[in-house]
Scaffold this motif. Structure first.
Motif, PDB file in Angstrom:
ATOM      1  N   TRP A   1     -10.098   3.060  -1.275  1.00  0.00           N
ATOM      2  CA  TRP A   1      -8.791   3.666  -1.484  1.00  0.00           C
ATOM      3  C   TRP A   1      -8.009   2.902  -2.554  1.00  0.00           C
ATOM      4  O   TRP A   1      -8.036   1.674  -2.597  1.00  0.00           O
ATOM      5  CB  TRP A   1      -7.979   3.646  -0.192  1.00  0.00           C
ATOM      6  CG  TRP A   1      -8.574   4.463   0.915  1.00  0.00           C
ATOM      7  CD1 TRP A   1      -9.569   4.085   1.759  1.00  0.00           C
ATOM      8  CD2 TRP A   1      -8.224   5.791   1.280  1.00  0.00           C
ATOM      9  NE1 TRP A   1      -9.853   5.092   2.647  1.00  0.00           N
ATOM     10  CE2 TRP A   1      -9.037   6.159   2.376  1.00  0.00           C
ATOM     11  CE3 TRP A   1      -7.276   6.715   0.797  1.00  0.00           C
ATOM     12  CZ2 TRP A   1      -8.947   7.409   2.987  1.00  0.00           C
ATOM     13  CZ3 TRP A   1      -7.180   7.946   1.416  1.00  0.00           C
ATOM     14  CH2 TRP A   1      -8.008   8.287   2.489  1.00  0.00           C
ATOM     15  N   THR A   2      -7.288   3.616  -3.396  1.00  0.00           N
ATOM     16  CA  THR A   2      -6.391   3.011  -4.374  1.00  0.00           C
ATOM     17  C   THR A   2      -4.958   3.343  -3.991  1.00  0.00           C
ATOM     18  O   THR A   2      -4.599   4.517  -3.862  1.00  0.00           O
ATOM     19  CB  THR A   2      -6.666   3.548  -5.788  1.00  0.00           C
ATOM     20  OG1 THR A   2      -8.018   3.240  -6.150  1.00  0.00           O
ATOM     21  CG2 THR A   2      -5.727   2.914  -6.806  1.00  0.00           C
ATOM     22  N   VAL A   3      -4.144   2.320  -3.767  1.00  0.00           N
ATOM     23  CA  VAL A   3      -2.743   2.520  -3.397  1.00  0.00           C
ATOM     24  C   VAL A   3      -1.901   2.537  -4.662  1.00  0.00           C
ATOM     25  O   VAL A   3      -1.880   1.566  -5.429  1.00  0.00           O
ATOM     26  CB  VAL A   3      -2.260   1.406  -2.437  1.00  0.00           C
ATOM     27  CG1 VAL A   3      -0.779   1.594  -2.126  1.00  0.00           C
ATOM     28  CG2 VAL A   3      -3.076   1.414  -1.154  1.00  0.00           C
TER      29      VAL A   3
ATOM     30  N   THR B   1       4.024   2.478  -2.214  1.00  0.00           N
ATOM     31  CA  THR B   1       4.252   2.406  -0.771  1.00  0.00           C
ATOM     32  C   THR B   1       5.734   2.584  -0.494  1.00  0.00           C
ATOM     33  O   THR B   1       6.574   1.989  -1.175  1.00  0.00           O
ATOM     34  CB  THR B   1       3.775   1.052  -0.209  1.00  0.00           C
ATOM     35  OG1 THR B   1       2.366   0.937  -0.410  1.00  0.00           O
ATOM     36  CG2 THR B   1       4.081   0.944   1.279  1.00  0.00           C
TER      37      THR B   1
ATOM     38  N   HIS C   1       1.875   5.670   2.112  1.00  0.00           N
ATOM     39  CA  HIS C   1       1.258   5.248   0.859  1.00  0.00           C
ATOM     40  C   HIS C   1       0.875   6.471   0.035  1.00  0.00           C
ATOM     41  O   HIS C   1       0.265   7.414   0.560  1.00  0.00           O
ATOM     42  CB  HIS C   1      -0.008   4.433   1.122  1.00  0.00           C
ATOM     43  CG  HIS C   1       0.202   3.223   1.977  1.00  0.00           C
ATOM     44  ND1 HIS C   1       0.724   2.044   1.489  1.00  0.00           N
ATOM     45  CD2 HIS C   1      -0.045   3.008   3.288  1.00  0.00           C
ATOM     46  CE1 HIS C   1       0.789   1.150   2.457  1.00  0.00           C
ATOM     47  NE2 HIS C   1       0.333   1.725   3.566  1.00  0.00           N
TER      48      HIS C   1
ATOM     49  N   VAL D   1      -1.770   7.535  -2.511  1.00  0.00           N
ATOM     50  CA  VAL D   1      -3.096   6.953  -2.727  1.00  0.00           C
ATOM     51  C   VAL D   1      -3.973   7.859  -3.576  1.00  0.00           C
ATOM     52  O   VAL D   1      -3.696   9.047  -3.769  1.00  0.00           O
ATOM     53  CB  VAL D   1      -3.811   6.725  -1.370  1.00  0.00           C
ATOM     54  CG1 VAL D   1      -3.043   5.741  -0.506  1.00  0.00           C
ATOM     55  CG2 VAL D   1      -4.036   8.045  -0.631  1.00  0.00           C
TER      56      VAL D   1
END
Length: 201
Positions: free
Chosen positions: A14-16, A19, A33, A35
């Protein structure tokens, strides 16, 4: 042929992107988040961060009985029979926290303790960690539950509690897991002999 596109399958896929805090109280903190999911597509992921650890204890008395606690569970809208459970500060020793909860909910104090398991509860949406223990060589004192706890306390043979879990009469995750783990450890001879004899009585 093995898939070589991602050689490290345990790495975070996963790429955040960002947030955002949504809500917080004494017990939980909810964040959302933005994502990129494992397929690289945009999405959102909501996470509930717990402000406390969870603790549970399976007490076994000299007759081979355990003590269950019954209470109405607000989120589910059902009455639930469970092992004595509670929580503690994130930096608190789980054993100290669970000793306090056992005394508060049941009045019991134990001279012997054994760690049973560490669990992640509902790990798709929350980071809650539970620590469960086996306790025996018990002494009865006076229960002092919190004002928010309207509890029934019920003493039953270990086998009866185990059968309740097998039938689905006990559905609480920590209670089910603790009952199963204790019986398996006893059957495998991996617990002290005195408590093994009580569990398999």
């Amino acid at each position: 042929m093995p898939d070589k596109s991602n050689p490290n399958k345990t790495a975070n896929p996963w790429t955040v992107l960002s947030t955002q805090p949504i809500y917080q109280n004494r017990w939980i903190r909810v964040v959302e988040h933005d994502v990129l999911n494992p397929a690289g597509k945009p999405g959102i992921y909501g996470v509930v961060h717990m402000q406390h650890i969870a603790t549970g204890v399976l007490p076994i008395d000299a007759d081979g009985c355990t003590t269950l606690v019954g209470q109405y569970r607000f989120p589910l809208g059902v009455y639930s029979w469970e092992i004595p459970e509670g929580g503690g500060a994130l930096d608190e020793d789980p054993l100290e926290a669970v000793q306090r909860e056992l005394a508060e909910e049941t009045g019991l104090m134990a001279r012997r303790w054994h760690p049973l398991l560490r669990m992640h509860l509902s790990n798709s949406v929350t980071d809650e960690v539970a620590h469960c223990f086996l306790a025996w060589d018990l002494e009865q004192g006076i229960a002092e539950p919190e004002e928010t706890e309207d509890l029934q306390v019920r003493r039953v043979p270990f086998r009866e509690a185990y059968d309740m879990a097998m039938r689905g009469d006990i559905t609480d995750a920590m209670a089910v897991a603790s009952l199963m783990k204790a019986r398996l450890l006893a059957l495998d001879g991996k617990l002290p002999k005195d408590v093994t004899a009580l569990i398999l009585k």
